[in-house]
Design an enzyme around this catalytic site. Structure first.
Site, PDB file in Angstrom:
ATOM      1  N   HIS A  98      -1.778  -0.852  -3.001  1.00  9.66           N
ATOM      2  CA  HIS A  98      -2.981  -1.305  -3.604  1.00  9.66           C
ATOM      3  C   HIS A  98      -2.949  -2.533  -3.932  1.00  9.66           C
ATOM      4  O   HIS A  98      -2.709  -3.152  -4.793  1.00  9.66           O
ATOM      5  CB  HIS A  98      -3.664  -0.510  -4.602  1.00  9.66           C
ATOM      6  N   SER A 122      -7.759   2.618  -3.416  1.00 10.17           N
ATOM      7  CA  SER A 122      -7.796   2.327  -4.621  1.00 10.17           C
ATOM      8  C   SER A 122      -8.048   3.421  -5.463  1.00 10.17           C
ATOM      9  O   SER A 122      -8.110   3.232  -6.792  1.00 10.17           O
ATOM     10  CB  SER A 122      -9.019   1.223  -4.737  1.00 10.17           C
TER      11      SER A 122
END
Length: 505
Positions: free
Chosen positions: A144, A123
């Site tokens: 992600h 992230s």
């Protein structure tokens, strides 16, 4: 490039919440999935948990039993990483540590076939850094997902400096085939969402620090006027202050201390005290059994209002006029600069100046500024701030007028930009910077903020609705008020305003 075929084997490394969720998404899309974790038995336990979760969907009638069985049958737990050597796509969802992830990717490069795509669910870590040192860094792409992966629509497809655009496009198409809403992003700190979202937390934290109002009132304004699902304080309590504060610090450090991303001392103190939010039982709010949730502060008025005067056009707030008319208020319209007059009070939409400053500069007595609303026809609440010379009677008249429109009214201290306007202006500003720096397209950035963090509008589309000039003016006024680079307007806003163009043009 096309999406991966459903027969292509997907491997997920890491059987925590994110890894298990990603494995479930891939299996639900029809892929055979291998799940590996270096903790003995963790992968099998994760698959059992997925099975139970799917069972609850069957009980609710949202999934049939045969589909549940087929999904679980496609999930295979592994006890040795070597067993995933035949995977076509490997997604790592392990600890957020650069060196640990790099070591894993080197191991995978040696283990897997040359055409295997290596994806990271990081992230915040640089895809460029993760791929550095590999023989074939072009095969490493960020993928992600957002938690919980089976429910959240967004997937950021993140390209590093060496990433192959064709492989990025393959993962984009694959995520789309899995029922997700993918966006392309360049590997810069925070990617799209974790970068652009910082002002949502930062502005509420600053307003709290400066005594604008209490947490409950500021949260209610972001929900009831801004249209956000949660305010910043309840959301950070849900995320966990240790996590949210760490992300803010990471982005702040990655941008060499740029004060647009400055962490909050209030949040730092919560972390140091162990008040991490819901998971610790206390954050900004108390989650102990029986604890009473504070209510937002509201103003009421006994003033009788039947008539008001509209001078000019209120711009984005113009729908408020129709709302007043629908409530039976007689609105007298005449030329002017965008003001509402009721009794002795003058009401105006905030432009980022202090109420007292604007009153002095524009020669207005009894000035009451009101805040931005996402939809003035539906908003349940509005914030106001008053100039120093506003009398109690004039304030009551302004409150009574807004109450006639069906709005609950919360008073803020006289701070520039109020709550929703300054937050939205700063979100739009950061989104504009991301477009300017090539992090993503305007369309992808707006989609990311709607699908990834459930914003009612993309910040760039919101700026277009308000008017690029109005957003720029708000930011200029905020910067003048604070004298800080934190509020400096993006060059893209200045350019588009000079060109007379929208951000989505």
């Amino acid at each position: 490039m096309h999406a991966l075929d459903n027969n292509a084997l997907v491997a997920v490394i890491g059987a925590g919440a994110m890894g298990a969720g990603i494995a479930q998404v891939a299996a639900q899309a029809g892929h055979p999935v291998k799940l590996y974790d270096n903790r003995p038995g963790a992968a099998a336990q994760a698959i059992d948990a997925i099975d139970r979760q799917l069972g609850r969907l069957v009980e609710k009638g949202k999934l049939d039993a045969a589909a549940r069985s087929a999904i679980v049958a496609r999930l295979q737990p592994l006890e040795a990483i070597e067993a995933l050597a035949d995977a076509r796509l490997v997604i790592e969802a392990i600890v957020e540590n650069l060196e640990v992830k790099r070591g894993l990717l080197r191991q995978l490069e040696a283990l897997c076939a040359a055409d295997c795509l290596l994806a990271s669910n990081t992230s915040s870590l640089s895809i460029t850094s993760l791929a550095a040192g590999l023989h074939h860094p072009e095969r490493v792409i960020g993928m992600h997902f957002f938690n919980p992966a089976p429910l959240m629509a967004l997937v950021e497809i993140v390209s590093g400096l060496a990433s192959d655009p064709a492989l990025a496009q393959c993962l984009y198409a694959t995520a789309s085939a899995w029922g997700k809403q993918p966006v392309h992003a360049r590997s810069t700190p925070g990617f799209i969402v974790n970068r652009v979202a910082r002002p949502f937390y930062a502005e509420s934290l600053r307003l709290l620090q400066e005594g604008a109002a209490d947490c409950a009132t500021l949260d209610a304004l972001m929900r009831d006027a801004g249209g956000f699902r949660m305010g910043a304080f309840e959301l950070t309590d849900l995320i966990g202050h240790d996590i949210n504060y760490a992300v803010t610090c990471s982005v702040f450090d990655a941008y060499y201390g740029d004060f647009r991303f400055q962490p909050s001392l209030i949040q730092k103190e919560l972390v140091e005290a162990g008040r991490l939010g819901r998971k610790s039982g206390r954050g900004f709010y108390d989650y102990a059994a029986g604890a009473e949730r504070p209510s937002a502060a509201e103003l009421d008025s006994a003033a009788e209002i039947a008539t008001c005067v509209l001078e000019g056009d209120l711009g984005v707030a113009q729908p408020l006029v129709q709302r007043l008319k629908d409530a039976g208020v007689a609105v007298i319209e005449r030329a002017g600069s965008g003001l509402l007059r009721v009794g002795d009070a003058v009401l105006a939409l905030s432009d980022g100046r202090l109420a007292s400053q604007r009153a002095g500069e524009d020669g207005l007595r009894n000035l009451v500024l009101f805040d931005l609303a996402e939809d003035y026809t539906q908003a349940a609440r509005i914030a106001i701030a008053c100039s120093a010379d506003t009398t109690p009677a004039a304030r009551d008249q302004a409150v009574a007028l807004l109450r006639r429109a069906g709005l609950r009214v919360s008073l803020l201290a006289d701070l520039p930009g109020l709550a929703v306007l300054r937050s939205v202006a700063m979100l739009a500003n950061e989104a504009a910077e991301a477009v300017l720096h090539g992090v993503g397209s305007a369309a992808d950035i707006d989609l990311a903020m709607r699908a990834g963090v459930n914003y009612p509008r993309g910040p760039l589309a919101w700026a277009d609705a308000i008017g690029v000039g109005a957003v720029l003016r708000t930011l200029d006024n905020l910067q003048r008020a604070y004298g800080e680079e934190r509020y400096r307007p993006s060059l893209l806003l200045r350019r588009r305003h000079a060109e007379g163009r929208r951000l989505h043009d």
